[in-house]
Design a protein around this motif. Structure first.
Motif, mmCIF file in Angstrom:
data_model
loop_
_atom_site.group_PDB
_atom_site.id
_atom_site.type_symbol
_atom_site.label_atom_id
_atom_site.label_comp_id
_atom_site.label_asym_id
_atom_site.label_seq_id
_atom_site.Cartn_x
_atom_site.Cartn_y
_atom_site.Cartn_z
ATOM 1 N N PRO A 46 0.753 -1.280 0.030
ATOM 2 C CA PRO A 46 -0.017 -0.044 -0.047
ATOM 3 C C PRO A 46 0.698 1.225 0.068
ATOM 4 O O PRO A 46 0.282 2.275 0.301
ATOM 5 C CB PRO A 46 -0.744 -0.201 1.273
ATOM 6 N N PHE A 47 2.209 1.162 -0.165
ATOM 7 C CA PHE A 47 2.803 2.378 -0.389
ATOM 8 C C PHE A 47 2.923 3.103 -1.572
ATOM 9 O O PHE A 47 3.283 4.239 -1.781
ATOM 10 C CB PHE A 47 4.315 1.988 0.089
ATOM 11 N N THR A 48 2.313 2.588 -2.560
ATOM 12 C CA THR A 48 1.841 3.206 -3.828
ATOM 13 C C THR A 48 0.192 3.181 -3.881
ATOM 14 O O THR A 48 -0.377 2.152 -3.470
ATOM 15 C CB THR A 48 2.447 2.638 -5.001
ATOM 16 N N PRO A 49 -0.407 4.280 -4.432
ATOM 17 C CA PRO A 49 -1.733 4.382 -4.357
ATOM 18 C C PRO A 49 -2.364 3.311 -5.561
ATOM 19 O O PRO A 49 -1.792 3.031 -6.387
ATOM 20 C CB PRO A 49 -2.116 5.568 -4.840
ATOM 21 N N PRO A 50 -3.627 2.766 -5.257
ATOM 22 C CA PRO A 50 -4.403 1.785 -6.273
ATOM 23 C C PRO A 50 -4.635 2.863 -7.573
ATOM 24 O O PRO A 50 -4.936 3.865 -7.226
ATOM 25 C CB PRO A 50 -5.500 1.386 -5.395
ATOM 26 N N VAL A 51 -4.944 2.010 -8.629
ATOM 27 C CA VAL A 51 -5.215 2.688 -9.703
ATOM 28 C C VAL A 51 -6.779 2.494 -9.867
ATOM 29 O O VAL A 51 -7.348 1.271 -9.695
ATOM 30 C CB VAL A 51 -4.779 2.240 -11.196
ATOM 31 N N CYS A 52 -7.836 3.373 -9.710
ATOM 32 C CA CYS A 52 -8.897 3.342 -9.266
ATOM 33 C C CYS A 52 -10.059 3.844 -10.722
ATOM 34 O O CYS A 52 -9.582 4.487 -11.457
ATOM 35 C CB CYS A 52 -9.588 4.397 -8.472
ATOM 36 N N LEU A 53 -10.848 2.734 -10.925
ATOM 37 C CA LEU A 53 -11.722 2.905 -12.159
ATOM 38 C C LEU A 53 -13.105 2.543 -11.677
ATOM 39 O O LEU A 53 -13.649 1.919 -10.638
ATOM 40 C CB LEU A 53 -11.259 1.617 -13.266
ATOM 41 N N LEU A 54 -13.964 3.291 -12.341
ATOM 42 C CA LEU A 54 -15.434 2.947 -12.604
ATOM 43 C C LEU A 54 -15.766 1.527 -13.311
ATOM 44 O O LEU A 54 -14.904 1.354 -14.198
ATOM 45 C CB LEU A 54 -16.565 4.007 -13.057
ATOM 46 N N ARG A 99 -14.833 16.493 -12.820
ATOM 47 C CA ARG A 99 -13.626 16.987 -12.063
ATOM 48 C C ARG A 99 -12.941 15.761 -11.663
ATOM 49 O O ARG A 99 -11.470 15.799 -11.525
ATOM 50 C CB ARG A 99 -14.201 17.861 -10.882
ATOM 51 N N HIS A 100 -13.522 14.598 -11.246
ATOM 52 C CA HIS A 100 -12.869 13.620 -10.654
ATOM 53 C C HIS A 100 -12.810 12.197 -11.386
ATOM 54 O O HIS A 100 -12.189 11.099 -10.959
ATOM 55 C CB HIS A 100 -13.315 13.394 -9.280
ATOM 56 N N VAL A 101 -13.549 12.402 -12.543
ATOM 57 C CA VAL A 101 -13.224 11.061 -13.558
ATOM 58 C C VAL A 101 -13.272 11.594 -15.043
ATOM 59 O O VAL A 101 -13.758 12.503 -15.205
ATOM 60 C CB VAL A 101 -14.715 10.557 -13.495
ATOM 61 N N ASP A 102 -12.261 10.903 -15.636
ATOM 62 C CA ASP A 102 -11.944 11.262 -17.135
ATOM 63 C C ASP A 102 -12.987 10.229 -18.017
ATOM 64 O O ASP A 102 -13.829 9.487 -17.365
ATOM 65 C CB ASP A 102 -10.686 10.961 -17.569
ATOM 66 N N ILE A 154 -10.516 7.168 -12.222
ATOM 67 C CA ILE A 154 -10.877 8.178 -10.993
ATOM 68 C C ILE A 154 -9.727 8.785 -10.585
ATOM 69 O O ILE A 154 -8.418 8.501 -10.470
ATOM 70 C CB ILE A 154 -11.512 7.319 -9.822
ATOM 71 N N HIS A 155 -9.738 10.273 -10.418
ATOM 72 C CA HIS A 155 -8.558 11.119 -9.784
ATOM 73 C C HIS A 155 -9.122 11.840 -8.662
ATOM 74 O O HIS A 155 -10.046 12.738 -8.869
ATOM 75 C CB HIS A 155 -8.505 12.065 -10.901
ATOM 76 N N LEU A 156 -8.339 11.788 -7.649
ATOM 77 C CA LEU A 156 -8.879 12.260 -6.351
ATOM 78 C C LEU A 156 -7.508 12.948 -5.452
ATOM 79 O O LEU A 156 -6.485 12.354 -5.907
ATOM 80 C CB LEU A 156 -9.374 11.322 -5.466
ATOM 81 N N PRO A 157 -7.904 14.234 -4.975
ATOM 82 C CA PRO A 157 -6.381 14.651 -4.273
ATOM 83 C C PRO A 157 -5.799 13.807 -3.582
ATOM 84 O O PRO A 157 -4.670 13.775 -3.436
ATOM 85 C CB PRO A 157 -7.132 15.610 -3.320
ATOM 86 N N LEU A 158 -6.316 12.457 -2.894
ATOM 87 C CA LEU A 158 -5.732 11.798 -2.211
ATOM 88 C C LEU A 158 -4.981 10.666 -2.869
ATOM 89 O O LEU A 158 -3.790 10.163 -2.539
ATOM 90 C CB LEU A 158 -6.757 10.843 -1.269
ATOM 91 N N LEU A 159 -5.208 10.619 -4.121
ATOM 92 C CA LEU A 159 -4.557 9.505 -4.917
ATOM 93 C C LEU A 159 -3.076 10.497 -5.411
ATOM 94 O O LEU A 159 -2.297 9.876 -5.678
ATOM 95 C CB LEU A 159 -5.417 9.258 -6.189
ATOM 96 N N MET A 190 -13.924 9.170 -1.776
ATOM 97 C CA MET A 190 -14.482 8.840 -3.132
ATOM 98 C C MET A 190 -16.066 9.022 -3.026
ATOM 99 O O MET A 190 -16.672 9.815 -3.860
ATOM 100 C CB MET A 190 -14.482 7.698 -3.755
ATOM 101 N N ILE A 191 -16.647 8.572 -2.013
ATOM 102 C CA ILE A 191 -18.008 8.823 -1.718
ATOM 103 C C ILE A 191 -18.325 10.273 -1.454
ATOM 104 O O ILE A 191 -19.377 10.483 -2.077
ATOM 105 C CB ILE A 191 -18.401 8.024 -0.342
#
Length: 470
Positions: A81-89, A101-104, A109-114, A131-132
């Motif tokens: 978990p030292f690298t962020p996950p790649v998040c998708l819908l 703003r947060h989804v291409d 998914i693109h978020l500040p925490l990522l 995300m929620i």
């Protein structure tokens, strides 16, 4: 969360921080017991494939008084978990991804925490909570148009910001981002909003930029539909991204000064391109010929989607001077300033037919018309490029793109192949601009003096690019 299946155990053993990864997954299970772990084949941006673990499940998102189950997928990289996950819908057949703003457009998914991942300070549970929260503000999925009734418990309501035209067709709102909050950035925000055609404008305040920021005043006297942010993710889904930021240094050499700007771009441009893969990048940073080339190389976007403000202002000024001062009847001709943003600028003519939208044909300046052009350039001297005048030019270019006007502008573009230019350099050339980017007009053979100036610019720009570390 069941970690005992043999494929999961076998792959988990290859993770660099296996024990920490297991602990993180157990924490996820305690708060989100429906999230399941699976093995899959992940394709990276360079098209290579590798087997990775992935979390699949639904997150509860409240919207307009209802709770919806939003399907997501999280790829866990080998150093998790030292690298962020790649998040998708994971939209179903009845769902449509709403780029925002947060989804291409591809559902990533693109978020500040990522962007600011720092385990153990950051965690998957924290990421899911963010995300929620973000998706409750701006739902990333909508109902696919259909004649059949849909189950509202499985689909998100249509995003409220979608506009309707008189015929009832749906259109995405037009979003533009301006990066850099110095004098030029602030003037560009005002000019674009005054010009119209934009539903939302985001101003990104870049800490690395050395110019004084005007964002505090903009926040105090807030403008409708203008958002100020320090987070690049706020630019997601933009139709046009304007770069006005400069990060000048105390370097004594010109190459060193430009390299400072290149280094700043390296931390910004790839992210902007990823967040808005269909956007047109409009560069106004200096030197514009070089920085447009740098942005093209760093973004990975096609050259039709990376342009610079270039000689658009000079072209419009020269045409204005001709119309009011030099030529009583210009017989439908318009002068265009082309080349490098230096004393080596030259001019060409184009035939203008009022009321007809077509690609005008260019013609070189002849010996008989050259004195007229030289007189026009003399009258241009002393008319400096103030922030507001450059901003008005940028707004005009932006308006042509977002409204798909198919209007011709002299903008910085890849000049390779134009008029016999063999080097991959960027120069100002007349281009037709629209929603799909830029279309360069066909080249012409210039008179010897102008051709020599253009060739000198090509050699100079090519040499400077070879000295930069991209």
């Amino acid at each position: 969360m069941d970690l005992t299946p043999e494929p999961v155990k076998k792959l988990l053993a290859k993770y660099k921080f296996r024990d920490v990864a297991i602990e993180e997954l157990q924490k996820v299970h305690r708060i989100h017991p429906d999230m399941q772990i699976h093995v899959g084949s992940f394709t990276s941006t360079d098209k290579t494939q590798k087997d990775l673990l992935k979390l699949i499940g639904n997150i509860p998102v409240k919207y307009q008084g209802r709770t919806y189950n939003l399907p997501i997928l999280m790829w866990l990289l080998e150093s998790f978990p030292f690298t962020p996950p790649v998040c998708l819908l994971r939209p179903t057949a009845n769902m449509v991804v709403r780029e925002g703003r947060h989804v291409d457009a591809r559902g990533r998914i693109h978020l500040p925490l990522l962007h600011n991942w720092d385990h153990p300070r950051t965690s998957v549970n924290g990421l899911l909570a963010e995300m929620i929260a973000k998706f409750e503000e701006e739902p990333p999925l909508s109902t696919r148009p259909s004649d059949e009734a849909e189950d509202p418990n499985d689909l998100l309501a249509l995003v409220s910001r979608i506009k309707m035209n008189e015929g009832g067709n749906r259109f995405d709102s037009v979003k533009v981002t301006v990066v850099g909050s110095g004098d030029l950035g602030m003037a560009t925000v005002m000019s674009i909003m005054a010009k119209g055609g934009v539903d939302k404008l985001v101003l990104i305040d870049i800490p690395e930029c050395s110019t004084k920021s005007g964002t505090m005043d903009l926040e105090i006297f807030s403008l409708p539909n203008v958002e100020v942010s320090k987070d690049l993710s706020a630019s997601a889904g933009s139709k046009v991204v304007v770069m006005t930021a400069n990060a000048w240094s105390n370097e004594q050499s010109y190459v060193g000064v430009v390299q400072t700007n290149v280094d700043m771009y390296r931390g910004i441009i790839p992210g902007l391109a990823r967040l808005s893969p269909n956007a047109v990048l409009l560069i106004a940073s200096q030197p514009v010929d070089i920085m447009t080339h740098v942005a093209w190389r760093q973004s990975g976007l096609p050259p039709t989607h990376v342009i610079g403000a270039g000689c658009n202002l000079e072209s419009e000024r020269l045409a204005h001077i001709f119309n009011i001062s030099l030529v009583a009847n210009n017989a439908g001709k318009k002068p265009w300033v082309i080349g490098e943003m230096s004393d080596n600028k030259v001019a060409v003519w184009s035939t203008v037919t009022p009321g007809i939208v077509t690609h005008p044909e260019l013609s070189p300046v002849s010996n008989s018309t050259k004195p007229l052009i030289d007189r026009g350039f003399e009258l241009l001297k002393g008319k400096g490029q103030r922030s507001w005048s450059v901003a008005l030019s940028i707004a005009d270019i932006t308006h042509s793109i977002v409204t798909d006007q198919r209007k011709t502008h002299s903008v910085t573009t890849l000049a390779q192949g134009w008029g016999g230019i063999s080097a991959a350099v960027f120069l100002s050339l007349p281009c037709v601009l629209g929603a799909s980017g830029s279309t360069r007009l066909a080249g012409v053979s210039l008179v010897q003096e102008d051709d020599s100036k253009l060739k000198e610019s090509v050699l100079s720009l090519d040499s400077l690019m070879s000295q930069l570390r991209l």
